[in-house]
Design an enzyme around this catalytic site. Structure first.
Site, PDB file in Angstrom:
ATOM      1  CG  HIS A   1      -6.695  -4.120   3.299  1.00 25.74           C
ATOM      2  ND1 HIS A   1      -6.878  -2.851   3.746  1.00 25.74           N
ATOM      3  CD2 HIS A   1      -5.961  -3.984   2.152  1.00 25.74           C
ATOM      4  CE1 HIS A   1      -6.302  -1.978   2.922  1.00 25.74           C
ATOM      5  NE2 HIS A   1      -5.754  -2.645   1.935  1.00 25.74           N
TER       6      HIS A   1
ATOM      7  CG  HIS B   1       0.053  -6.785  -2.037  1.00 27.29           C
ATOM      8  ND1 HIS B   1      -0.704  -7.578  -1.204  1.00 27.29           N
ATOM      9  CD2 HIS B   1      -0.759  -5.784  -2.442  1.00 27.29           C
ATOM     10  CE1 HIS B   1      -1.923  -7.072  -1.105  1.00 27.29           C
ATOM     11  NE2 HIS B   1      -1.984  -5.986  -1.850  1.00 27.29           N
TER      12      HIS B   1
END
EC number: 6.3.5.3
Length: 736
Positions: free
Chosen positions: A98, A52
């Site tokens: 998300h 990430h």
């Protein structure tokens, strides 16, 4: 709790629970530090070396994207990308995923996704002006999915509405593969009234590091690691990794950051959002970009919970927080400035020249590592890639729909969740706040005016993952070109894109093939229409029990409308207007909505996309709009011509009377590079001269709201009011 010692971490391999591999741990301890990292240091490496934050599995693929054009002022590597739009103004935009947080805690997961992307925009000094979202869920046939959908939509609306930002566009789709791993991608667009902006850097010996915003808590610890792992039946309940948002603090923070950059630019050397990996990522990235070092004192960090450890404070992803690097002589002015906004603002450290990242907590030095080891020394992986077996097995399969009744199939298609009106969802969002919205959700693209000028910005996000599943390269091209057609159909010129690359586990050779080839497709399409990729996000490991989602790249595109007098919408305007299709319709049914409708699966290959023809048709439409020849314009995508005709007619309760050489089946073909347009009768000759060889005249718009359609093999009359009702109410019926 007593923290494990460095020896315990090594012997018990605790680092593996945080996402570091044995090889990565050995690289850190044996090559970079020449000692064992302690508990806090191991935590810092685990989040900063996660996919990430580091893109260790995707960096080599991402370099294939074009990111240069005469308009680009800032590209990948900043909090958001910036494009010059003339008149000393710039547009700033980015999209973020998300996904994992929204699967576990849908309201807060979606809300904090919106909050994070807004901070990326105002950290560049820009005023956020609009939000968009791209959402993918499982089928609407069970209570769990309906709850997830309602909460995600409420989270997006709740946060955006509280801050006072209009949500002007987006998309929602439903497929089986997203049932346990929904996709929640948020995009924010901002405006910079000066082409000077602040980079996220921490430079200048003894410059001060200032923490601003909400207090730090224990929410979101290891959020970046959590986002870089797949779900299983036993691993999907990590609620502690989900942050909690407060839009009211964000509004204060946004107004304060925009004002300090606009009015007191000389005080500030750099600014960055505390996003994924919180305090460590923001400060380490700022120092690394400037080639400097940092000393941080965590005793100064505002905390909302007691006895927080250095590890917890550095890894917390509490929301609504920013880091500023300021000139030391302006310390008092900066702290007083934020105090006026009732925001916590404290000096938590200073810049050094030694390239080391040092952290003190309760008087002890708890971290002393090279800054670049967190950001630059991350290994990059060359993953093996293999063409998915399904592509080889289904290569020659051509789906041919069966349409025994054009009227019945037409109505059935309008009620499919991927095609039906999404008003049930977007009515939750305030799309008119700030009164600059010229085209609201429901059109091809959202459009927001730029006050004080005749210009506007068109914006859209698109992701047809079914195509990418069948052919990642062509599917990637289609994703870009569909976004471009949406911009062009409103009268805009596409100028740049952001992306969210949502894929499965990159260590699976088939999943990596999907990522690599779709990026190559996206890159080739961007090069053809000169739209650089200026920002974006990669979200991998979107799997549940080792079954991946469809490969789902989302393209967010922004276009410039030079003159709002050229604004064009999808709605048919007047009875008697002539209806044309630009582009040839062929038998393109693989990956289509009608294939899902009739086979409940997708298979087959895609026809190669003719990029030159796509570019030519987009140029034709832009010219026709500039010459004031088009009264409406709509791109053809899911559901084909039948669906596009319906959507354009419903807006003003008008009908159609058309005759075409297409078969009834071809009314649902999803051939690319096509537009549906209407032209006033007085402009027929001009338009047909301009579009020579690229159009079919179908018929005309009628006051009578019914659809009179003659195809090569059938003549039908469809009750337009009934069709509109079914299209408008389908989602509401399913949600009940």
């Amino acid at each position: 709790m007593t923290e494990p010692t460095a020896e315990q971490i090594k012997i018990e391999k605790l680092y593996q629970q945080w996402g570091l591999t044995e090889e990565e741990y050995d690289l850190i301890s044996e090559k970079i530090l020449n000692r064992l990292p302690n508990y806090t240091e191991t935590g810092l490496y685990s989040v900063m070396w996660s996919e990430h934050c580091s893109y260790k599995n995707s960096k080599k693929v991402l370099r294939k994207m074009p990111n240069k054009s005469p308009r680009v002022l800032a590209g990948p590597g900043e909090d958001a990308g910036i494009l010059d739009i003339g008149d000393n103004q710039a547009v700033v935009f980015k999209a973020e995923s998300h996904n994992h947080p929204s699967a576990v805690e849908p309201y807060q997961g979606a809300a904090t996704g919106v909050g994070g992307i807004i901070r990326d925009i105002f950290s560049m000094g820009a005023t956020p002006i609009a939000l968009l979202d791209s959402l993918k869920f499982g089928p609407l046939n069970n209570g769990k999915t309906k709850h997830l959908v309602n909460e995600v939509v409420a989270g997006i609306g709740g946060y955006g509405n509280c801050i006072g930002l209009p949500t002007v566009g987006g998309e929602v789709s439903f497929e089986d593969c997203y049932e346990h791993n929904p996709l929640v991608n948020a995009m924010c667009v901002g405006l910079l009234n000066n082409t000077d902006f602040k980079h996220g850097t921490a430079s200048g010996n003894n410059s001060l590091i200032v923490y601003v915003g909400a207090k730090t808590g224990r929410d979101g610890i290891h959020g970046a690691t959590f986002a870089s792992d797949e779900f299983t039946d036993t691993k999907n309940k990590q609620r502690s990794a989900v942050q909690v948002g407060n839009p009211f603090i964000e509004k204060l923070l946004m107004d304060a950051c925009v004002e300090i950059i606009e009015k007191h630019s000389d005080w500030v050397l750099g600014i960055q959002d505390m996003g994924a990996a919180g305090l460590v990522s923001s400060t380490a990235e700022m120092a690394s970009k400037a080639g400097s070092g940092l000393v941080l004192n965590l005793d100064q960090v505002p905390q909302r919970e007691t006895k927080m450890s250095a590890y917890e404070m550095m890894l917390s992803e509490s929301q609504e927080r920013m880091v500023l690097c300021i000139k030391p002589e302006y310390e008092t002015q900066v702290l007083d400035f934020f105090k006026h906004y009732e925001l916590d603002a404290v000096v938590i450290g200073h810049v050094t020249t030694d390239g080391q990242y040092k952290i003190y907590h309760q008087g002890q030095l708890v971290t002393d590592i090279p800054v670049d080891s967190l950001t630059e020394d991350v290994p990059e992986y060359d993953r093996k890639e293999v063409q998915p077996k399904r592509m080889l097995a289904d290569k020659d399969y051509h789906f041919e729909p069966v349409v025994t009744s054009l009227a019945k199939t037409w109505l059935d298609m309008l009620q499919r969740p991927n095609i039906a009106s999404k008003k049930y969802f977007y009515q939750t969002y305030d799309s008119q706040v700030k009164t600059n919205t010229l085209i609201r959700p429901g059109g091809d693209a959202g459009v927001v005016r730029i006050r004080g000028t005749k210009k506007a910005l068109a914006m859209t996000n698109d992701s047809n993952s079914k195509y990418v599943y069948l052919n990642p390269f062509v599917g990637g091209q289609i994703t870009v070109m569909e976004a471009a057609r949406n911009i062009v159909a409103t009268g805009g010129e596409p100028i740049g894109i952001t992306d969210c690359l949502n894929f499965g586990n990159p260590e699976d050779p088939e999943a990596f093939y999907e990522l690599d080839k779709s990026v190559e497709g996206i890159a080739s399409a961007c090069e053809m229409i000169e739209t650089p990729v200026i920002s974006g996000n990669v979200s991998l490991y979107n799997e549940y029990n080792e079954t991946a989602i469809y490969p789902s790249p989302m393209v967010g595109m922004v276009g410039l409308i030079d003159d709002i007098d050229n604004l064009t919408t999808i709605a048919f305007k007047d009875s008697g207007d002539l209806i044309y299709v630009i582009g040839q319709t062929q038998d393109d049914f693989n990956g289509s909505e009608i294939q899902m409708q009739q086979e409940n699966t997708i298979k087959g290959d895609l026809r190669p996309l003719d990029l030159q023809m796509e570019k030519a048709h987009q140029a034709l439409v832009r010219t026709a709009i500039q010459q004031k020849l088009l009264k409406s314009c709509h791109d053809l995508s899911e559901g084909g011509l039948a669906v596009a005709l319906s959507e354009s007619a419903f807006e003003n309760s008008l009908g159609i009377d058309i005759k075409t050489d297409l078969t009834s089946v071809q009314m649902f073909s999803e051939t690319q590079s096509r537009f549906l347009v209407t032209v006033s009768q007085k402009d027929q000759a001009k338009f047909e001269t301009l579009a020579a060889g690229s159009y079919e005249l179908l018929g005309r718009v009628t006051t009578d709201p019914n659809f009179k359609v003659t195809t090569r093999d059938e003549k039908v009359s469809i009750d337009g009011k009934q069709a509109a009702t079914k299209w408008k109410e389908a989602i509401a019926c399913l949600m009940k």
